[in-house]
Design a protein around this motif. Structure first.
Motif, mmCIF file in Angstrom:
data_model
loop_
_atom_site.group_PDB
_atom_site.id
_atom_site.type_symbol
_atom_site.label_atom_id
_atom_site.label_comp_id
_atom_site.label_asym_id
_atom_site.label_seq_id
_atom_site.Cartn_x
_atom_site.Cartn_y
_atom_site.Cartn_z
ATOM 1 N N GLU A 76 0.847 -1.340 -0.074
ATOM 2 C CA GLU A 76 -0.026 0.055 0.173
ATOM 3 C C GLU A 76 0.966 1.193 0.080
ATOM 4 N N LYS A 116 8.153 -1.063 -2.118
ATOM 5 C CA LYS A 116 7.854 -0.285 -1.163
ATOM 6 C C LYS A 116 8.809 0.360 -0.296
ATOM 7 N N ASN A 163 9.573 4.520 -0.011
ATOM 8 C CA ASN A 163 9.422 5.079 0.982
ATOM 9 C C ASN A 163 10.899 5.732 1.681
ATOM 10 N N LEU A 190 11.645 8.862 -0.588
ATOM 11 C CA LEU A 190 10.895 9.974 -0.116
ATOM 12 C C LEU A 190 11.608 10.589 1.028
ATOM 13 N N PHE A 235 7.639 16.592 -1.777
ATOM 14 C CA PHE A 235 8.479 16.140 -0.698
ATOM 15 C C PHE A 235 9.887 17.019 -0.570
ATOM 16 N N LEU A 236 9.950 18.139 -1.107
ATOM 17 C CA LEU A 236 11.023 18.977 -0.940
ATOM 18 C C LEU A 236 10.982 20.240 0.128
ATOM 19 N N HIS A 237 9.915 19.876 1.000
ATOM 20 C CA HIS A 237 9.610 21.146 2.170
ATOM 21 C C HIS A 237 10.725 20.869 3.192
ATOM 22 N N GLY A 282 11.661 17.648 9.959
ATOM 23 C CA GLY A 282 12.073 16.024 9.758
ATOM 24 C C GLY A 282 10.724 15.143 9.580
ATOM 25 N N GLY A 320 8.348 11.980 10.179
ATOM 26 C CA GLY A 320 7.969 11.233 11.512
ATOM 27 C C GLY A 320 6.920 10.397 10.882
ATOM 28 N N PHE A 369 2.160 13.881 13.641
ATOM 29 C CA PHE A 369 3.398 14.004 13.125
ATOM 30 C C PHE A 369 3.480 14.683 11.677
ATOM 31 N N LYS A 370 1.986 14.985 11.285
ATOM 32 C CA LYS A 370 1.587 15.772 9.856
ATOM 33 C C LYS A 370 0.080 16.033 10.166
ATOM 34 N N ARG A 423 7.713 24.816 10.233
ATOM 35 C CA ARG A 423 7.278 24.477 8.946
ATOM 36 C C ARG A 423 7.431 25.604 7.843
HETATM 37 C C1 UDX Z 1 4.190 7.611 3.827
HETATM 38 C C2 UDX Z 1 4.149 7.528 2.363
HETATM 39 O O1 UDX Z 1 4.060 8.886 1.630
HETATM 40 C C3 UDX Z 1 3.030 6.693 1.942
HETATM 41 O O2 UDX Z 1 3.080 6.346 0.470
HETATM 42 C C4 UDX Z 1 3.190 5.281 2.526
HETATM 43 O O3 UDX Z 1 2.370 4.251 2.284
HETATM 44 C C5 UDX Z 1 3.103 5.314 3.973
HETATM 45 O O4 UDX Z 1 4.385 6.371 4.460
HETATM 46 P P1 UDX Z 1 2.597 9.013 5.671
HETATM 47 O O5 UDX Z 1 3.599 8.455 6.686
HETATM 48 O O6 UDX Z 1 1.074 9.037 5.878
HETATM 49 O O7 UDX Z 1 2.916 8.396 4.267
HETATM 50 O O8 UDX Z 1 3.211 10.580 5.382
HETATM 51 P P2 UDX Z 1 3.876 11.386 4.563
HETATM 52 O O9 UDX Z 1 2.959 12.504 3.661
HETATM 53 O O10 UDX Z 1 4.593 10.582 3.482
HETATM 54 O O11 UDX Z 1 4.711 12.224 5.341
HETATM 55 C C6 UDX Z 1 5.750 11.789 6.012
HETATM 56 C C7 UDX Z 1 6.685 12.651 6.958
HETATM 57 O O12 UDX Z 1 7.378 13.327 6.131
HETATM 58 C C8 UDX Z 1 5.685 13.478 7.702
HETATM 59 O O13 UDX Z 1 6.383 13.745 9.095
HETATM 60 C C9 UDX Z 1 5.809 14.985 7.013
HETATM 61 O O14 UDX Z 1 5.650 16.043 8.028
HETATM 62 C C10 UDX Z 1 7.260 15.061 6.375
HETATM 63 N N1 UDX Z 1 7.559 15.552 5.116
HETATM 64 C C11 UDX Z 1 6.732 15.316 4.146
HETATM 65 C C12 UDX Z 1 8.322 16.536 5.194
HETATM 66 O O15 UDX Z 1 9.001 16.865 6.378
HETATM 67 N N2 UDX Z 1 8.524 17.517 4.136
HETATM 68 C C13 UDX Z 1 7.921 17.350 2.841
HETATM 69 O O16 UDX Z 1 8.379 17.992 1.987
HETATM 70 C C14 UDX Z 1 7.132 15.950 3.034
#
Ligand code: UDX
Ligand code: UDX
Length: 434
Positions: free
Chosen positions: A151, A207, A211, A214, A252-254, A258, A260, A323-324, A413
């Motif tokens: 997933e 998978k 991850n 990312l 995913f470039l913000h 960090g 979580g 965490f988000k 953020r």
């Molecule tokens: C992630 C994957 O995106 C998803 O495909 C997988 O199935 C499960 O893990 P999730 O953990 O729900 O999903 O959150 P995600 O939106 O990926 O964010 C992960 C973390 O990265 C968060 O803590 C978020 O704040 C952080 N993040 C994300 C950043 O710091 N900067 C960014 O640019 C993007």
């Protein structure tokens, strides 16, 4: 078609509910009685936009049911999804105890051909392990297939991610299993969702590789943010310009405090562990894990340094605990680390989060829980914006400023404009943009 989903955690429940929405008959199984009793009434154990509606509707239409009886569920189903937790062990490897337990239960209750699918993120090689367990525990030879179907759900937008995924990955050994999986996903097939059909091991690795990539992207920009601070550059502009390069992309470039959550931290560690066992060095992913920790520590130090190392008795307000945004999940949330650190140094902590406060109360029962961001700001020496919930993006900043005792604002953020915040009289600390 009838399917069973074993494990009604985040992944299992979203998967079961969404397949029911596709018109499939779904039985969700969990060994937790209390959870199942609640689910039968349509009570969802966590916060996920849209999920409750789908569960309630499909319960009513009798396409979705909940039980603790794995035997009944296995009996009825052609496809059985394993979606139980794979929590990290102390050494970073995934704990497969629950997956093994479920595989045995399935084997004991099987009477005819089944497709057994792993939906949990499981180490490379788990598919074959499950196959062996099932073979060993079958009372008589019965044909079955193992499939890996990872997933990619993001918390907070899990329904949308399930209904409109970027791709569906299916790893299998037999044509029959592939045909059954395609049939199950037919609504997505019709939408022209790309399907990647491959072998089991490749699917399992996809998978982790996704991850980990990312996570690496986030750590990359976070390291650049530290350099931006040192040379006086602006990380938001660097990221924006980088993202406009089609080969890189803006997602995913913000820069921030960090990553979580329940996946990125756990999956990066597990992949490093898998590689170590095979004698393969994954230096980039290891560095991404380290950089994530460093970024968090660097930003916590920023708060403490701003008080000349003496934060004892200061009132620090925390905006955002999950965490988000759009989730009540606090697993590996940076906010938890920040609060623990500041409490260790004897600061007073006030917090507000739109969804995650109940979960945090279990860890920190004695900090002050507020009903909104403005009461957090009352008499605070500093505010720390940790989670970028939408409602924190448009705060009445002047009101906040007037409520506060001192004027420090840590925007972890990069939600606010540094110049504007300074004009309003804040000592403003962003990430990579001072
Ligand atoms: C992630 C994957 O995106 C998803 O495909 C997988 O199935 C499960 O893990 P999730 O953990 O729900 O999903 O959150 P995600 O939106 O990926 O964010 C992960 C973390 O990265 C968060 O803590 C978020 O704040 C952080 N993040 C994300 C950043 O710091 N900067 C960014 O640019 C993007
Ligand atoms: C989990 C993993 O953590 C993640 O890595 C994977 O990608 C998907 O599965 P999540 O759904 O959030 O994510 O797990 P968790 O919240 O732990 O839910 C697991 C559920 O399975 C629990 O409700 C638990 O009671 C149930 N379970 C566990 C069983 O029904 N039987 C078992 O033997 C073990």
């Amino acid at each position: 078609m009838h399917i069973a989903v074993v494990g009604t955690g985040y992944v299992g429940l979203v998967t079961g509910a969404c397949f029911a929405e596709f018109g499939v008959f779904v039985t969700c199984v969990d060994k937790d009685h209390e959870k199942i009793m609640k689910l039968k009434k349509g009570i969802i154990p966590f916060f996920e936009p849209g999920l409750e509606d789908i569960v309630k509707r499909n319960l009513k239409e009798k396409r979705l049911k909940f039980t603790t009886r794995i035997d009944e569920a296995v009996n009825e189903a052609l496809v059985i999804f394993i979606a139980v937790g794979t929590p990290p062990r102390g050494d970073g490897s995934a704990n497969l105890e629950y997956v093994e337990e479920v595989a045995k239960e399935i084997a004991k209750n099987m009477k005819n051909y089944k497709v057994i699918v792993t939906k949990s993120t499981v180490p490379v090689g788990t598919g074959f392990m499950i196959k062996e367990i099932i073979k060993k525990n079958l009372e008589k030879p019965i044909p079955f297939d193992i499939v890996s179907n990872p997933e990619f759900l993001r918390e907070g937008s899990a329904i949308e991610d399930f209904m409109r995924p970027n791709r569906v990955v299916i790893g299998a050994e037999s044509e029959q299993a592939i045909a059954i999986m395609k049939d199950l996903y037919r609504p997505l097939y019709l939408l022209e969702t790309p399907f990647v059909i491959t072998d089991i091991v490749t699917s399992e690795l996809i998978k982790y590789a996704t991850n980990s990539f990312l996570a690496t992207k986030i750590s990359f920009i976070n390291e650049i943010s530290a350099l931006c601070e040192a040379v006086g550059a602006d990380v938001n502009t660097v990221a924006k310009a980088m993202g406009l390069d089609g080969r890189i992309g803006p997602k995913f470039l913000h820069a921030g405090i960090g990553f979580g959550g329940s996946c990125l931290p756990k999956d990066t560690m597990a992949l490093v562990k898998i590689a170590e066992e095979k004698g393969v060095e994954l230096g980039i992913i290891k560095a991404a894990i380290e950089a994530n920790k460093r970024q968090r520590e660097r930003l916590i130090r920023k708060i403490i340094n701003a008080f000349d190392n003496n934060i004892e008795g200061k009132t620090i307000g925390i905006l955002g605990l999950s965490f988000k945004p759009n989730t009540d999940d606090i697993r590996e949330s940076p906010a938890i680390y920040i609060i623990q650190n500041l409490l260790d140094k004897k600061a007073l902590i006030k917090v507000y989060d739109p969804a995650a406060m109940e979960n945090v109360k279990k860890i920190f029962p004695d900090i002050i829980y507020c009903s909104d961001p403005y009461s957090v700001s009352e008499n605070a020496d500093a505010l720390v914006l940790v989670t970028e919930w939408n409602q924190f993006r448009n705060l009445d900043i002047e009101k906040i400023k007037n409520n506060m005792k001192d004027n420090l604002f840590f925007d972890f953020r990069n939600v606010y404009e540094p110049e504007k915040m300074k004009r309003l009289g804040f000592r403003y600390f962003g990430v990579g943009r001072n």
